[in-house]
Design an enzyme around this catalytic site. Sequence first.
Site, PDB file in Angstrom:
ATOM      1  N   GLU A   1      -7.795  -1.544  -2.346  1.00  0.00           N
ATOM      2  CA  GLU A   1      -8.258  -0.782  -1.502  1.00  0.00           C
ATOM      3  C   GLU A   1      -9.741  -1.216  -1.267  1.00  0.00           C
ATOM      4  O   GLU A   1     -10.382  -1.355  -0.122  1.00  0.00           O
ATOM      5  CB  GLU A   1      -8.200   0.719  -1.608  1.00  0.00           C
TER       6      GLU A   1
ATOM      7  N   GLU B   1       0.578   3.832  -5.716  1.00  0.00           N
ATOM      8  CA  GLU B   1       0.057   5.314  -5.730  1.00  0.00           C
ATOM      9  C   GLU B   1       1.604   6.094  -5.721  1.00  0.00           C
ATOM     10  O   GLU B   1       1.590   7.211  -6.320  1.00  0.00           O
ATOM     11  CB  GLU B   1      -0.758   5.736  -4.655  1.00  0.00           C
TER      12      GLU B   1
END
Length: 277
Positions: free
Chosen positions: A150, A130
Site C-alpha cells: 500500500e 490482510e
Amino acid sequence: MFRRSCFRLCVWSDSRECFLRAAGEEKTGAVFMEMNRAARKNAFGRVMLEQFGECLAACERDPSIRSVVLRSTVPGVFSAGADLKERREMTQDEASVFVTNLRSSFSRLESLRCPTVALIHGVALGGGLELALSCDLRVCTAGSKLGVPETSLAIIPGAGGTQRLPRAIGIPRAKELIFTADPIAGQRAAAIGLVNHCAGSAEEAEAKAVGLATRIARNGPLAVQNAKVAVDEGMELSREQGMQVEKACYAKILVTKDRVRGLEAFAKKQVPVYEGN
C-alpha cells in the site's frame, strides 16, 4: 450434516464470486470458503464483498460447521486485495464506506466461532494478505508472494494490516514489510511466522490445510470455540486478566455433555464423537 438453509445462498455456481462447499467428506464438519473472481484476481469489489458476507453469515448460523478453509479457485492467486479499478470510480465518501465495510468483514471472519485456515497458493497482496491475517492459521506454497504494497501507492493498509501483521510477526518485521512495500516468498513467510506451514506444491498445501481443518473439526467444538476465545481475548489483556478469561471459558466447558463423552471415550479407549452440546 450441514443445514441446507444456511448453504442455500452460498452454494457454488458460475455466477457466484464467493461460495461454500464441503471440504472432503461432508460429515467432517470442515468446509471450503472459495473465492471465485478470476477476471479481477479475486480482488474485492462490491459484489464479492456482499457474497463474502453471505458466506460468513452461513458460517455464523450453522453449528455443524466446525472449521473453514478459505481458498481461491483461481490458479496462482489467493487475493489481490481491493479492486482498485472499481475504487477509482468511487467518490472519496464511497471509497471510505467500502474500506470500512471491508475492514468489518475481515473482523467478522476473525471472530467466527470456528477456526479458520487460509490456504494461499500464489499472490496474497494488500487486502489479500490482510484477509489471510484474519484467519487463525495460514498455509502457503513456496512460490507464493505475500506482502502489503500500500505505501507504494501512497496509502496504508486499511483492512487491519497495521494491527494484525505486527501481532503475527512482531513490530520491527511488520514495519519493514509495510514501510518498504516489498513482498516476500512463502519460505520466508514461514521463517518469520507469517504462515504456519509452507508446502512445496499446491497439492501439498491443500492437503495440509484440509488436514488441519479436519483434525480441528474432530475435536470437541465447544472446547475449540472457547479455546479460541480464551487465546484471542487473552492476548489483548494483561496475563492476569487473560487468566480470568481462560477461567470463564473453562467454566462453560465443565457443564457440557461433550466433556462427559470425551472422558467416557478415553476410559473405554474409543474415539469420541462430539455433538456440540
